[in-house]
Design an enzyme around this catalytic site. Structure first.
Site, short mmCIF file in Angstrom:
data_model
loop_
_atom_site.label_atom_id
_atom_site.label_comp_id
_atom_site.label_asym_id
_atom_site.label_seq_id
_atom_site.Cartn_x
_atom_site.Cartn_y
_atom_site.Cartn_z
N ASN A 108 13.77 -26.66 -13.96
CA ASN A 108 14.98 -27.03 -13.21
C ASN A 108 16.21 -26.94 -14.10
O ASN A 108 17.31 -26.61 -13.64
CB ASN A 108 14.83 -28.45 -12.64
N ALA B 226 17.29 -32.93 -18.32
CA ALA B 226 16.54 -32.94 -19.59
C ALA B 226 17.24 -32.18 -20.71
O ALA B 226 16.60 -31.83 -21.71
CB ALA B 226 15.15 -32.37 -19.35
N HIS C 233 13.91 -27.73 -25.51
CA HIS C 233 14.84 -26.80 -24.86
C HIS C 233 15.86 -26.32 -25.89
O HIS C 233 16.61 -27.14 -26.44
CB HIS C 233 15.58 -27.47 -23.70
N1 LIG Z 1 16.85 -31.44 -13.48
C1 LIG Z 1 16.06 -31.73 -14.52
O1 LIG Z 1 16.47 -31.65 -15.69
C2 LIG Z 1 14.67 -32.17 -14.28
C3 LIG Z 1 14.14 -32.19 -13.01
N2 LIG Z 1 12.87 -32.63 -12.80
C4 LIG Z 1 12.37 -32.62 -11.43
O2 LIG Z 1 12.54 -33.92 -10.86
C5 LIG Z 1 11.57 -34.10 -9.83
C6 LIG Z 1 10.87 -35.46 -9.98
O3 LIG Z 1 10.18 -35.51 -11.21
P1 LIG Z 1 9.01 -36.57 -11.46
O4 LIG Z 1 9.40 -37.88 -10.91
O5 LIG Z 1 8.62 -36.47 -12.88
O6 LIG Z 1 7.86 -35.96 -10.52
P2 LIG Z 1 6.57 -36.71 -9.95
O7 LIG Z 1 5.65 -35.63 -9.48
O8 LIG Z 1 6.05 -37.69 -10.93
O9 LIG Z 1 7.11 -37.53 -8.69
C7 LIG Z 1 7.58 -36.90 -7.52
C8 LIG Z 1 7.13 -37.73 -6.32
O10 LIG Z 1 7.73 -37.15 -5.15
C9 LIG Z 1 6.69 -36.84 -4.23
N3 LIG Z 1 7.06 -35.68 -3.41
C10 LIG Z 1 6.94 -34.36 -3.70
N4 LIG Z 1 7.36 -33.61 -2.67
C11 LIG Z 1 7.75 -34.46 -1.70
C12 LIG Z 1 8.26 -34.30 -0.38
N5 LIG Z 1 8.42 -33.08 0.17
N6 LIG Z 1 8.56 -35.40 0.35
C13 LIG Z 1 8.37 -36.64 -0.16
N7 LIG Z 1 7.87 -36.87 -1.39
C14 LIG Z 1 7.57 -35.78 -2.16
C15 LIG Z 1 5.49 -36.55 -5.10
O11 LIG Z 1 4.27 -36.61 -4.36
P3 LIG Z 1 3.01 -35.67 -4.85
O12 LIG Z 1 2.52 -36.28 -6.14
O13 LIG Z 1 2.06 -35.77 -3.72
O14 LIG Z 1 3.57 -34.28 -5.04
C16 LIG Z 1 5.61 -37.68 -6.11
O15 LIG Z 1 5.17 -38.91 -5.60
C17 LIG Z 1 10.62 -32.90 -9.92
O16 LIG Z 1 10.97 -31.92 -8.97
C18 LIG Z 1 10.87 -32.38 -11.32
O17 LIG Z 1 10.55 -31.03 -11.47
C19 LIG Z 1 12.11 -33.10 -13.83
C20 LIG Z 1 12.59 -33.08 -15.10
C21 LIG Z 1 13.89 -32.57 -15.44
O1 LIG Z 2 11.90 -32.35 -18.19
C1 LIG Z 2 12.06 -31.26 -18.75
O2 LIG Z 2 11.92 -31.08 -19.98
C2 LIG Z 2 12.52 -30.08 -17.97
C3 LIG Z 2 11.87 -29.91 -16.68
O3 LIG Z 2 10.76 -30.33 -16.44
C4 LIG Z 2 12.61 -29.18 -15.67
O4 LIG Z 2 13.71 -28.70 -15.96
O5 LIG Z 2 12.12 -29.07 -14.53
#
Ligand SMILES: NC(=O)C1=CN([C@@H]2O[C@H](COP(=O)(O)OP(=O)(O)OC[C@H]3O[C@@H](n4cnc5c(N)ncnc54)[C@H](OP(=O)(O)O)[C@@H]3O)[C@@H](O)[C@H]2O)C=CC1
Ligand SMILES: O=C([O-])CC(=O)C(=O)O
Length: 252
Positions: free
Chosen positions: A175, A119, A203
């Site tokens: 993250n 992000a 950010h």
């Molecule tokens: N690096 C970066 O810049 C960013 C990273 N992220 C991260 O990316 C990830 C995905 O984001 P997003 O798609 O929006 O999240 P969502 O919550 O929309 O989707 C995640 C999915 O994965 C499932 N899940 C969670 N834990 C597990 C597990 N242990 N085993 C199997 N499935 C699991 C969730 O189920 P349930 O709903 O039941 O939890 C949900 O269905 C998050 O961790 C988020 O914080 C997001 C934005 C920016």
């Molecule tokens: O999507 C974003 O803006 C950032 C975020 O959630 C993350 O870093 O986990």
């Protein structure tokens, strides 16, 4: 064509399923099996309710878009199953012991782990911190309380301190702070603000070092299906996947 398995069929998983370029999605896993099945109907991939069966399917690379705890739980197993790994929940690597263990195992098995820019912008040249001094690295993140799953009526500082501490409290929102830390090879100061008057995930990154100074502001649209997650994060991972098999690498 590169074949992938999606670990996590939520917001980012769905955006990848609808917009991926240059890869074929063949396998899906989510802790909510109905989400994997629904996505399977959308992109004609096989949905699994069992992680072992998912990882035993024949494909090249796992894209983790689930949670910090999922990345921690499954990273080693992914590598042991002979697959490369893209980690979206990069906060998993705030734990230095875990990061070193995963890196060591990947090296021993000849596997690769990819961390998308997610992000934010600027992760590419921030890597110069690994060879040249960076004296200041601060991330100020501001989100609408809805994105933080809370309520407040005025701007409020939720956290001020180190990235590796912040991610423990806000694993769905910070993250990017750990991605900055890994890129620069040094600690990141984080301020996390809730502000009911902003409608973007903002950010601001402040960098000072031997090179000079840089300030980067990213005003992200929240994803429609998960306001915690910026839409840019999903675009970033789709682009990383597209570039993996291209001969020319752009950016540091
Ligand atoms: N690096 C970066 O810049 C960013 C990273 N992220 C991260 O990316 C990830 C995905 O984001 P997003 O798609 O929006 O999240 P969502 O919550 O929309 O989707 C995640 C999915 O994965 C499932 N899940 C969670 N834990 C597990 C597990 N242990 N085993 C199997 N499935 C699991 C969730 O189920 P349930 O709903 O039941 O939890 C949900 O269905 C998050 O961790 C988020 O914080 C997001 C934005 C920016
Ligand atoms: O999507 C974003 O803006 C950032 C975020 O959630 C993350 O870093 O986990």
């Amino acid at each position: 064509m590169l074949t992938i398995g999606l670990l996590g069929c939520g917001n980012i998983g769905n955006i990848i399923a609808k917009n991926h370029v240059g890869v074929e999605i063949v396998a899906l896993f989510d802790q909510m099996p109905e989400r994997a099945e629904e996505m399977g109907r959308l992109c004609h991939a096989k949905a699994f309710g069992d992680i072992e069966e998912f990882l035993s399917e024949d494909f090249d690379l796992v894209v983790e878009a689930a949670s910090v705890s999922a990345a921690q739980e499954y990273a080693l197993s992914v590598l042991e199953h002979g697959k490369d790994l893209v980690v979206m929940s990069v906060g998993a690597f705030a734990d230095e012991y875990f990061r070193e263990e995963v890196t060591r195992r990947a090296a021993a098995l000849g596997r690769r782990i990819h961390i998308p820019s997610g992000a934010i912008f600027g992760l590419d040249n921030l890597k110069i911190g690994q060879i040249s001094g960076i004296t200041k690295l601060l991330l100020r993140t501001t989100k609408n309380p809805r994105s933080l799953n809370m309520e407040c009526t005025e701007r409020m500082l939720l956290f001020s301190g180190q990235a590796n501490e912040c991610i423990k409290h806000y694993p769905k929102n910070t993250n990017v702070s750990v991605a900055l830390e890994l890129a620069a090879g040094r600690a990141v100061e984080v301020e996390l603000w809730a502000d009911p008057d902003v409608d973007r995930n903002v950010h601001e990154i402040f960098i000072e070092g031997d090179f000079g100074e840089a300030t980067i502001t990213v005003r992200n649209r929240p994803s429609p299906d998960n306001p915690s997650t910026s839409y840019l994060a999903a675009l970033s991972i789709i682009t990383l996947l597209k570039n993996l098999s291209e001969p020319m690498r752009i950016g540091t």
